[in-house]
Design an enzyme around this catalytic site. Structure first.
Site, short mmCIF file in Angstrom:
data_model
loop_
_atom_site.label_atom_id
_atom_site.label_comp_id
_atom_site.label_asym_id
_atom_site.label_seq_id
_atom_site.Cartn_x
_atom_site.Cartn_y
_atom_site.Cartn_z
CB SER A 199 -3.84 -6.15 11.39
OG SER A 199 -5.22 -5.96 11.31
CG HIS A 227 -1.81 -4.04 15.14
ND1 HIS A 227 -1.28 -2.86 14.68
CD2 HIS A 227 -1.62 -4.95 14.16
CE1 HIS A 227 -0.80 -3.06 13.45
NE2 HIS A 227 -0.99 -4.33 13.12
CB CYS A 252 -0.90 -0.01 1.22
SG CYS A 252 0.02 0.10 2.76
CD GLU A 263 -3.46 1.20 12.50
OE1 GLU A 263 -3.03 0.40 11.64
OE2 GLU A 263 -4.59 1.68 12.47
#
Lengths: 276, 276
Positions: free
Chosen positions: A215, A120, A12, A122
């Site tokens: 994830s 996670h 991405c 993030e």
């Protein structure tokens, strides 16, 4: 056997950007693994001497610190700033966004709900910006018994499935007079997920390539499994098993947002080789 | 035949308040029908000489003006204020709320979506507070093709069903980065709806009493019909039909938020009489 690649897969924007930053920052040290892909991290180490510290205690006397794509906590960032090290921020802008939202909304008195995995990095980073803490959940069940108050702001981990996010929003809307919904799921996540959904309906075996700690890769596996029971998550081509392909006609291939093309190429070559 | 009354039915807080205001304001004129119940409006006319003007043009030289429970448009309110008439505000506070929200949110640059019936006076009033107009919808279909932009604020007509409201919210959440959801459906609406849902599952005939122009009464009818096909909306006891009750064991009765107890009592007496 035919091999079909998903219409959208792999790297991405945020990951591409982080890798370019790392390649331009020879000899630097990343705070936490730069992306959730060990193979790519090894490549950066070998070719650019970009090392990985797995926390503040491993940073030592490193002078140039790259912040990982998933971001770090507010507290760690403050400590880094105080230590007079050069800070190179490779946090994905789509992750910086929920950090800023959570900071602002908690300052304005909103109760913060984060839809995501509390373990996670993030999510840990985003949560650290909430002035008075945040409720981190993966299902409405975890909201039962919570005192939600009159106004709630909700953000999502960038890599979750929008269907699940909407279920949580619906739960809140029925119980809270004002719900401020920030859909922070990133478009690349949507696109890779949509493509995986489509491809897994045509395939009779699905190979999802990506980190086991990623994830978005795990979401691709879940989506694939919904349509194709023979779906496998692998990190490297040597995990492929000949028996998976026996009697299969169409093999679908997709990859997480942190999986580089060179790994995908190797996996496809290997599938061709063992199914010849 | 057994007659069962819903656990929650009839007059809500806003209607009770408006009627008390009207009874205390002899000889006044209401701007629009005070509530959506002709029988009760006739009673106020006969006992308190409270008249009804069906719009600004019917107000004439009336000196004391009562604003109806559903509220009026911003423009009409401004005109009334300029005309130096005494203004008595019987707008339900639960309707004033979405008016204020729509005003504030449109000033802050949010695109306004109102979930409700654009012809209903409450919705017309709420919409008039949107600085740059508002999108009024009853289903997601009506949102297709709309340019929604980056931030949307949504309110609901106070009397809608929350299930439908949540569907619209889900649609928006998938398409708009920030959706600010104000659940302005009122609790009395919820309670009457829940009770109607429960009762209609036990009843083999349902009588819903209320105005045919009353949004919340119509919702009660829809909910009752989902569980009990023999559900009827009536305004007065003389609309009852003996044949509705033939062979029935349990008759459920509920009433809209603007239906006074004296009408409900008359209906129940009449049902008893014709089923003896």
């Amino acid at each position: 056997m035919e091999i079909r690649l998903a219409k959208s897969y792999g790297f991405c924007f945020g990951v591409k950007r982080a890798i370019e930053i790392a390649e331009d920052s020879k000899n630097a040290t990343t705070m936490g693994p730069l992306i959730h892909n060990n193979e790519e991290i090894n490549r950066l180490k070998e070719n650019f001497n970009v090392k990985t510290a797995n926390g503040m205690n491993e940073i030592g006397d490193a002078k140039r610190i790259i912040i990982r794509t998933h971001g770090i906590t507010k507290e760690d960032l403050e400590r880094l700033k105080k230590s007079n090290k050069e800070i190179i921020d490779a946090t994905c802008p789509f992750v910086t966004k929920p950090q800023e939202i959570v900071k602002k909304m908690s300052e304005e008195g909103y109760k913060i709900v984060i839809f995501g995995d509390e373990k996670h990095p993030e999510v840990r980073g985003v949560k650290s910006y909430a002035k008075n803490g945040a409720i981190v959940i993966l299902s409405t069940k975890e909201l039962e018994g919570e005192k939600l108050g009159a106004k709630v702001a909700i953000v999502s981990q960038t890599t979750r499935k929008v269907e699940e996010f909407k279920k949580v929003v619906s739960y809140l809307v029925e119980r809270v007079p004002e719900v401020r919904v920030f859909n922070t799921i990133c478009n690349a996540t949507f696109e890779n997920q949509d493509a995986a959904r489509e491809l897994s309906q045509e395939a009779d075996v699905m190979i999802v390539i990506g980190g086991r700690n990623s994830s978005n890769t795990k979401q691709l596996l879940t989506i694939s499994q919904e349509n194709c029971k023979d779906s496998y998550l692998i990190e490297r081509e040597d995990e492929l098993n000949r028996s998976w392909f026996e009697g299969k006609k169409v093999c679908g291939v997709t990859a997480g947002a942190s999986t580089p093309d060179w790994i995908i190429d190797r996996v496809i070559s290997k599938i061709r080789e063992i199914t010849l």
